[in-house]
Write a protein that holds these residues in place. Structure first.
Motif, PDB file in Angstrom:
ATOM      1  N   TYR A 172      43.155  42.025  37.715  1.00  0.00           N
ATOM      2  CA  TYR A 172      43.364  40.596  37.463  1.00  0.00           C
ATOM      3  C   TYR A 172      42.023  39.856  37.478  1.00  0.00           C
ATOM      4  O   TYR A 172      41.709  39.098  36.558  1.00  0.00           O
ATOM      5  CB  TYR A 172      44.302  40.042  38.538  1.00  0.00           C
ATOM      6  CG  TYR A 172      44.581  38.568  38.449  1.00  0.00           C
ATOM      7  CD1 TYR A 172      45.763  38.095  37.871  1.00  0.00           C
ATOM      8  CD2 TYR A 172      43.702  37.631  38.969  1.00  0.00           C
ATOM      9  CE1 TYR A 172      46.041  36.745  37.809  1.00  0.00           C
ATOM     10  CE2 TYR A 172      43.970  36.278  38.902  1.00  0.00           C
ATOM     11  CZ  TYR A 172      45.139  35.836  38.331  1.00  0.00           C
ATOM     12  OH  TYR A 172      45.412  34.487  38.271  1.00  0.00           O
TER      13      TYR A 172
ATOM     14  N   GLY B 178      46.431  42.241  33.846  1.00  0.00           N
ATOM     15  CA  GLY B 178      45.206  41.990  33.107  1.00  0.00           C
ATOM     16  C   GLY B 178      45.343  40.800  32.175  1.00  0.00           C
ATOM     17  O   GLY B 178      44.461  39.934  32.101  1.00  0.00           O
ATOM     18  N   LEU B 179      46.463  40.724  31.450  1.00  0.00           N
ATOM     19  CA  LEU B 179      46.705  39.590  30.558  1.00  0.00           C
ATOM     20  C   LEU B 179      46.848  38.295  31.351  1.00  0.00           C
ATOM     21  O   LEU B 179      46.357  37.235  30.940  1.00  0.00           O
ATOM     22  CB  LEU B 179      47.967  39.845  29.727  1.00  0.00           C
ATOM     23  CG  LEU B 179      47.872  40.974  28.695  1.00  0.00           C
ATOM     24  CD1 LEU B 179      49.240  41.250  28.081  1.00  0.00           C
ATOM     25  CD2 LEU B 179      46.855  40.621  27.618  1.00  0.00           C
TER      26      LEU B 179
ATOM     27  N   THR C  49      47.411  28.134  27.506  1.00  0.00           N
ATOM     28  CA  THR C  49      47.130  29.223  28.441  1.00  0.00           C
ATOM     29  C   THR C  49      48.102  29.236  29.617  1.00  0.00           C
ATOM     30  O   THR C  49      48.512  30.315  30.071  1.00  0.00           O
ATOM     31  CB  THR C  49      45.689  29.147  28.964  1.00  0.00           C
ATOM     32  OG1 THR C  49      45.442  27.842  29.520  1.00  0.00           O
ATOM     33  CG2 THR C  49      44.697  29.419  27.847  1.00  0.00           C
TER      34      THR C  49
ATOM     35  N   CYS D 146      39.646  40.886  34.445  1.00  0.00           N
ATOM     36  CA  CYS D 146      40.047  40.265  33.176  1.00  0.00           C
ATOM     37  C   CYS D 146      39.865  38.754  33.223  1.00  0.00           C
ATOM     38  O   CYS D 146      39.573  38.119  32.193  1.00  0.00           O
ATOM     39  CB  CYS D 146      41.496  40.620  32.859  1.00  0.00           C
ATOM     40  SG  CYS D 146      41.738  42.367  32.453  1.00  0.00           S
TER      41      CYS D 146
ATOM     42  N   PHE E 250      43.458  37.247  32.377  1.00  0.00           N
ATOM     43  CA  PHE E 250      42.684  36.791  31.226  1.00  0.00           C
ATOM     44  C   PHE E 250      42.961  35.321  30.919  1.00  0.00           C
ATOM     45  O   PHE E 250      42.041  34.522  30.759  1.00  0.00           O
ATOM     46  CB  PHE E 250      43.023  37.666  30.017  1.00  0.00           C
ATOM     47  CG  PHE E 250      42.218  37.354  28.796  1.00  0.00           C
ATOM     48  CD1 PHE E 250      40.938  37.867  28.643  1.00  0.00           C
ATOM     49  CD2 PHE E 250      42.734  36.554  27.785  1.00  0.00           C
ATOM     50  CE1 PHE E 250      40.191  37.588  27.504  1.00  0.00           C
ATOM     51  CE2 PHE E 250      42.003  36.264  26.653  1.00  0.00           C
ATOM     52  CZ  PHE E 250      40.724  36.782  26.505  1.00  0.00           C
TER      53      PHE E 250
ATOM     54  N   PHE F 216      36.321  38.092  31.961  1.00  0.00           N
ATOM     55  CA  PHE F 216      36.129  38.175  30.516  1.00  0.00           C
ATOM     56  C   PHE F 216      36.811  37.018  29.786  1.00  0.00           C
ATOM     57  O   PHE F 216      36.304  36.534  28.774  1.00  0.00           O
ATOM     58  CB  PHE F 216      36.654  39.514  29.997  1.00  0.00           C
ATOM     59  CG  PHE F 216      35.732  40.661  30.261  1.00  0.00           C
ATOM     60  CD1 PHE F 216      34.649  40.898  29.432  1.00  0.00           C
ATOM     61  CD2 PHE F 216      35.928  41.488  31.358  1.00  0.00           C
ATOM     62  CE1 PHE F 216      33.776  41.953  29.680  1.00  0.00           C
ATOM     63  CE2 PHE F 216      35.066  42.542  31.614  1.00  0.00           C
ATOM     64  CZ  PHE F 216      33.990  42.778  30.779  1.00  0.00           C
ATOM     65  N   GLY F 217      37.941  36.557  30.313  1.00  0.00           N
ATOM     66  CA  GLY F 217      38.635  35.446  29.677  1.00  0.00           C
ATOM     67  C   GLY F 217      37.815  34.177  29.637  1.00  0.00           C
ATOM     68  O   GLY F 217      37.963  33.346  28.729  1.00  0.00           O
TER      69      GLY F 217
END
Length: 418
Positions: free
Chosen positions: A65, A117-118, A92, A68, A121, A71-72
């Motif tokens: 979590y 992960g999503l 979002t 990601c 992100f 990177f988001g």
């Protein structure tokens, strides 16, 4: 000077009562914090039910979590600078709710990690947007004060979240933790839709073309304070991630006291809230540099004392709680101030700058924290060393950023509006 007098001469483009603005920004930040802390008590049960063979691997529910999330931040800052804060916020938070519900129905550990992960992100937008919106309206020491007040409210989440997670587990399976996350994100989204106006002025909207993004990146990385304080925050943040990854195991295995995890975690996290309150009251008078540099030096000294106690085998659950709580207190005096100093000259590119700085903090912090967590072998030595090395590295970076001069206030002319 009371709060209304302090802020009445600011460009308060949010148009909200000051208290509501702080509460809304804190709630936006809390979407991410809740997504991490509420599941800490459930990691063992999740790992057991989803067939995780190696206990340390259950930490990936948190680490994936956060990774990601880092990177988001590279995506949502430029989008927020181009399209405004509101459209990015609504989209979002909506996706966050959907991924929360997907995680609730995950039938395998791999699917859970994908959904986490999503989730992480898109949760990156909450950090970018909160910092950008605050920077749209405030700057300098006053931004540090507003940020501290937001943190004070926001930090109630890690205090209460593990207990809330345990309460959910008493009456429902762990899947309901994700239902709560989805519901909370929709609540914040609705509140912002009804009450928060667009704070990005048309004059400060930027293209999302490659040239524009590269220019903003050069401005962010080329500024000594922006780069220096972002990196300093990152290496200290690694210790915090390491604590989040291994806290449940420390209470359960290092001290054989799993029943004290929720209250102990809450008390330790509460020290950051106390630090945020104190910082909000002193930072305008003393300055961000005097407060944060002093706290950083004190953290190094404390970590050396802590290392001696751990190495001698005399650590108890009480000394751990006191030392870790004090470390979190000092962390609280560095975090918001480092962030404000990193954003001092970034007014016209607040979204992109927050993206790049946040990316560095999250990725570097996640890698350090993952190394600390995966090194857990039954003692707090990896965690203690992580904080010592991180705070020492941060001091070196700050010395470079400040050209060897600590504690001295200065008022650089910002690139953006003041």
């Amino acid at each position: 000077m009371n709060a209304p007098q302090t802020f009445q001469d600011e460009n308060m483009s949010h148009g909200l009562p000051f208290g509501e603005f702080v509460a809304l920004m804190a709630s936006l930040m809390a979407v991410n914090a809740l997504g991490i802390d509420i599941m800490l008590p459930a990691l063992g049960r999740i790992g057991s039910e989803l067939g995780v063979a190696i206990e340390n691997h259950q930490q990936l529910v948190v680490a994936v979590y956060i990774g990601c999330f880092g990177f988001g931040q590279l995506i949502f800052g430029p989008l927020a600078d181009r399209f405004g804060r509101r459209p990015v916020l609504f989209s979002t938070l909506g996706i966050y709710a959907v991924t929360s519900f997907v995680a609730a129905h995950a039938g395998s550990f791999d699917l859970l990690l994908i959904s986490r992960g999503l989730q992480g992100f898109v949760a990156a937008s909450t950090r970018i947007l909160s910092i950008s919106i605050i920077r749209d309206c405030y700057a300098g020491r006053r931004m540090a004060r507003v940020t501290s007040l937001c943190f004070m409210v926001f930090l109630a989440v890690p205090i209460a979240a593990p207990t809330l997670g345990e309460l959910i587990l008493l009456v429902a399976p762990w899947h309901w933790i994700f239902y709560l996350l989805g519901g909370f994100s929709l609540f914040v989204c609705t509140w912002a839709a009804v009450r928060l106006p667009e704070t990005l002025t048309p004059a400060n909207r930027r293209s999302i073309g490659v040239g524009s993004i590269l220019q903003a990146t050069r401005m962010t990385l080329g500024d000594r304070c922006s780069l220096g304080y972002a990196l300093a925050s990152a290496v200290i943040y690694g210790g915090l991630v390491g604590f989040l990854n291994s806290a449940q195991q420390i209470f359960a295995h290092s001290f054989n006291a799993p029943q004290y995890f929720a209250p102990g975690f809450g008390l330790i996290a509460g020290m950051m809230a106390i630090a945020a309150l104190i910082n909000s009251r002193i930072v305008e008078r003393l300055g961000t540099r005097l407060v944060s540099h002093s706290a950083l030096v004190a953290m190094i000294v404390l970590c050396l004392v802590r290392l001696a106690i751990v190495s001698s085998g005399h650590e108890t659950i009480w000394t751990f709680a006191i030392m870790q709580g004090t470390t979190m207190f000092l962390f609280g005096l560095t975090g918001s101030n480092f962030g404000s100093m990193a954003m001092e000259r970034m007014g016209t590119i607040a979204g992109t700058a927050a993206s790049i700085q946040g990316f560095m903090q999250s990725v570097v912090g996640t890698l350090i924290g993952l190394a600390i967590g995966q090194s857990f072998q039954g003692t707090t030595l990896p965690l203690t060393l992580g904080f010592l090395l991180g705070s020492s590295a941060a001091l070196g970076i700050v010395l470079l950023a400040e050209r060897g001069k600590l504690f001295r206030a200065h008022n650089p002319q910002p690139v953006g509006r003041s």
